[in-house]
Write a protein that holds these residues in place. Sequence first.
Motif, short mmCIF file in Angstrom:
data_model
loop_
_atom_site.label_atom_id
_atom_site.label_comp_id
_atom_site.label_asym_id
_atom_site.label_seq_id
_atom_site.Cartn_x
_atom_site.Cartn_y
_atom_site.Cartn_z
N LEU A 1 0.84 -1.19 0.00
CA LEU A 1 0.00 0.00 0.00
C LEU A 1 0.87 1.24 0.00
CD1 LEU A 1 -2.73 -0.80 2.72
CD2 LEU A 1 -3.09 -0.70 0.24
N ILE A 2 0.49 2.24 -0.78
CA ILE A 2 1.05 3.58 -0.66
C ILE A 2 0.13 4.36 0.27
CG2 ILE A 2 1.61 5.73 -1.86
CD1 ILE A 2 2.13 4.04 -4.37
N GLU A 3 0.67 4.80 1.39
CA GLU A 3 -0.13 5.49 2.39
C GLU A 3 0.24 6.97 2.46
OE1 GLU A 3 -0.84 1.78 5.53
OE2 GLU A 3 0.60 3.37 6.01
N LEU A 4 -0.75 7.84 2.36
CA LEU A 4 -0.54 9.27 2.57
C LEU A 4 -0.87 9.61 4.01
CD1 LEU A 4 -0.55 9.18 -0.56
CD2 LEU A 4 -1.64 11.44 -0.50
N GLN A 5 -0.01 10.35 4.65
CA GLN A 5 -0.26 10.72 6.04
C GLN A 5 -1.55 11.56 6.12
OE1 GLN A 5 2.44 13.48 8.22
NE2 GLN A 5 2.82 11.70 9.54
N ASN A 6 -2.46 11.07 6.97
CA ASN A 6 -3.77 11.72 7.12
C ASN A 6 -4.52 11.78 5.79
OD1 ASN A 6 -3.15 12.29 9.86
ND2 ASN A 6 -2.03 14.13 9.21
N GLY A 7 -4.33 10.75 4.96
CA GLY A 7 -4.99 10.72 3.66
C GLY A 7 -5.28 9.31 3.22
N PRO A 8 -5.62 9.11 1.94
CA PRO A 8 -5.99 7.79 1.43
C PRO A 8 -4.79 6.87 1.24
CG PRO A 8 -5.98 9.39 -0.33
CD PRO A 8 -5.72 10.16 0.93
N SER A 9 -5.10 5.61 0.96
CA SER A 9 -4.10 4.60 0.64
C SER A 9 -4.37 4.05 -0.76
CB SER A 9 -4.12 3.46 1.67
OG SER A 9 -3.81 3.94 2.95
N TYR A 10 -3.33 3.61 -1.42
CA TYR A 10 -3.45 3.10 -2.78
C TYR A 10 -2.75 1.74 -2.86
CZ TYR A 10 -4.47 8.05 -3.55
OH TYR A 10 -4.99 9.32 -3.47
N ALA A 11 -3.46 0.73 -3.29
CA ALA A 11 -2.91 -0.63 -3.34
C ALA A 11 -2.10 -0.85 -4.62
CB ALA A 11 -4.04 -1.65 -3.25
N THR B 1 3.01 -3.25 -9.06
CA THR B 1 2.78 -2.01 -9.79
C THR B 1 1.51 -1.34 -9.30
OG1 THR B 1 3.86 -2.95 -11.75
CG2 THR B 1 2.51 -0.98 -12.09
N GLY B 2 1.56 -0.03 -9.16
CA GLY B 2 0.40 0.75 -8.76
C GLY B 2 -0.10 1.62 -9.88
N ALA B 3 -1.37 2.00 -9.83
CA ALA B 3 -1.95 2.88 -10.84
C ALA B 3 -1.27 4.24 -10.80
CB ALA B 3 -3.46 3.02 -10.58
N ALA C 1 3.53 18.22 -4.20
CA ALA C 1 4.85 18.41 -3.58
C ALA C 1 4.69 18.69 -2.09
CB ALA C 1 5.59 19.55 -4.26
N GLY C 2 5.53 18.06 -1.29
CA GLY C 2 5.51 18.26 0.15
C GLY C 2 4.62 17.31 0.90
N ALA C 3 3.69 16.62 0.22
CA ALA C 3 2.84 15.65 0.90
C ALA C 3 3.70 14.53 1.47
CB ALA C 3 1.81 15.08 -0.07
N LEU C 4 3.32 14.00 2.64
CA LEU C 4 4.08 12.93 3.27
C LEU C 4 3.44 11.59 2.95
CD1 LEU C 4 4.74 14.50 6.80
CD2 LEU C 4 6.29 14.42 4.83
N CYS C 5 4.26 10.63 2.51
CA CYS C 5 3.72 9.32 2.16
C CYS C 5 4.75 8.25 2.48
CB CYS C 5 3.32 9.26 0.68
SG CYS C 5 4.69 9.56 -0.46
N ARG C 6 4.30 7.00 2.49
CA ARG C 6 5.18 5.88 2.77
C ARG C 6 4.65 4.63 2.08
NH1 ARG C 6 4.17 3.86 9.05
NH2 ARG C 6 2.01 3.15 8.79
N LEU C 7 5.48 3.58 2.08
CA LEU C 7 5.09 2.29 1.53
C LEU C 7 4.88 1.31 2.68
CD1 LEU C 7 4.78 0.57 -1.12
CD2 LEU C 7 7.16 -0.12 -0.76
N ARG C 8 3.75 0.63 2.67
CA ARG C 8 3.44 -0.37 3.69
C ARG C 8 3.46 -1.75 3.05
NH1 ARG C 8 0.69 0.06 8.82
NH2 ARG C 8 0.82 -2.03 9.74
N ILE C 9 4.10 -2.72 3.71
CA ILE C 9 4.27 -4.06 3.15
C ILE C 9 3.80 -5.11 4.16
CG2 ILE C 9 5.93 -5.73 2.22
CD1 ILE C 9 7.78 -3.32 1.63
#
Length: 407
Positions: free
Chosen positions: A84-94, A104-106, A112-120
């Motif tokens: 999952l791609i997770e945005l801090q205080n936002g949606p997630s994308y599988a 692969t993700g869509a 710019a500046g948004a905080l995100c991470r990868l969850r495994i």
Amino acid sequence: MNYLSPSVKTLLRPCRQWLTLLALVTGLAGCVEPYAPDVINAPPNLLVVEGFINADGPTAIRLSRTISLATKTTPPPEAKAKLLIELQNGPSYALTETAPGSYTGAPLTLPAGALCRLRISTAKGQQYASDFVPVKRTPPIDELQWKAQDSGFNFYLSTQDPTGTSQFYRWEYDETWEIIPIYRPDIQFYSTGPGKGRIGEIASPYPYPAKCWGSEQSPKIVISQTAGLSQDRVRDFRLRVLPLNSNRLFSRYSLRVRQQALTREEYDYWQLLAKNSENIGSLFDAQPSQLTGNVRNLDEGGDGLPALGFVGAHSVSEKRIFVGRGELPAGTVPLTGYEDCMPPDIVNPYAGDPPPTADEIAAILFAAFADPSYIPITRVPGQGFWAKSVDCIDCRTRGTASRPSFW
């Protein structure tokens, strides 16, 4: 008798000291013996994460596991994981697994500046996550050019960021070039029975392509930074050098560059990885350092083993350049790539005294050409046939006959 003045002795004293040091180093080098500790053959089974979150396009991540340095196989893929791609205080994308270990993700457009991470989440239930990182927007590549110089054909890149927020850059490139075989056979071997064969006209459709395309990914880590400079500007950065007679320039060549703007932490990671992987091998090279990425094991009370890799978040800028044979400076003579294929071999099944019989000729031809790795090329009056290995004739052994979409 001493013929040296005191002043000359003073000058020679440092030289003697350096000679003593050199002798010591040389002696040490002669005493070095290979040593392979047990850990090399029994490494921990660490998760390896490759890729980044694409802020302006599809994200591609590859998962695998570490293996022993002594192992000859490729690292095993980490299949059936959930990403999952997770945005801090936002949606997630599988992300979707498109091949074992490849996800692969869509396409996304992240500000710019948004905080995100990868969850495994692995198939065995292990939980990993990268640190939250800010999204960086990569500036375009201003110029990609080549120059013929004494050192070779040099490819230079220029870019700049008027906002001054990029500063840390990484480049990847891939090369594509045309391959033109030097032989075009007009004959072919045909089997006529067990242990026998003949030479006839080549079949239709013609079995060998007239042109192929070779390709190669950049093998090195290429990075640079502008931090501390008055402008966030990279000018005439030498990205690639080809020898003046490179066979890749024989017909037509293309270089595609992908530019990424990194955070300082990601830049430091790639810089250390480059030192560990590319500058080790002599007494005076930098010694290996512990490589710490930003992917953490989230399991409480688990094995606690870390993961290897750094997952950044940024967009990618791309530029491609073509170089045709007609653009090269006068007097440039690139190699064909087939120098080892010259001259052709001679296969003469008719030689002998007395001359061989028809059955003997058929047996000689079968022995020479029944194996498809060796191919007849043409008839040579009074000498038999020219012949050479398939690698010298079928360019598909060196590339693909499928024309690239960008060609």
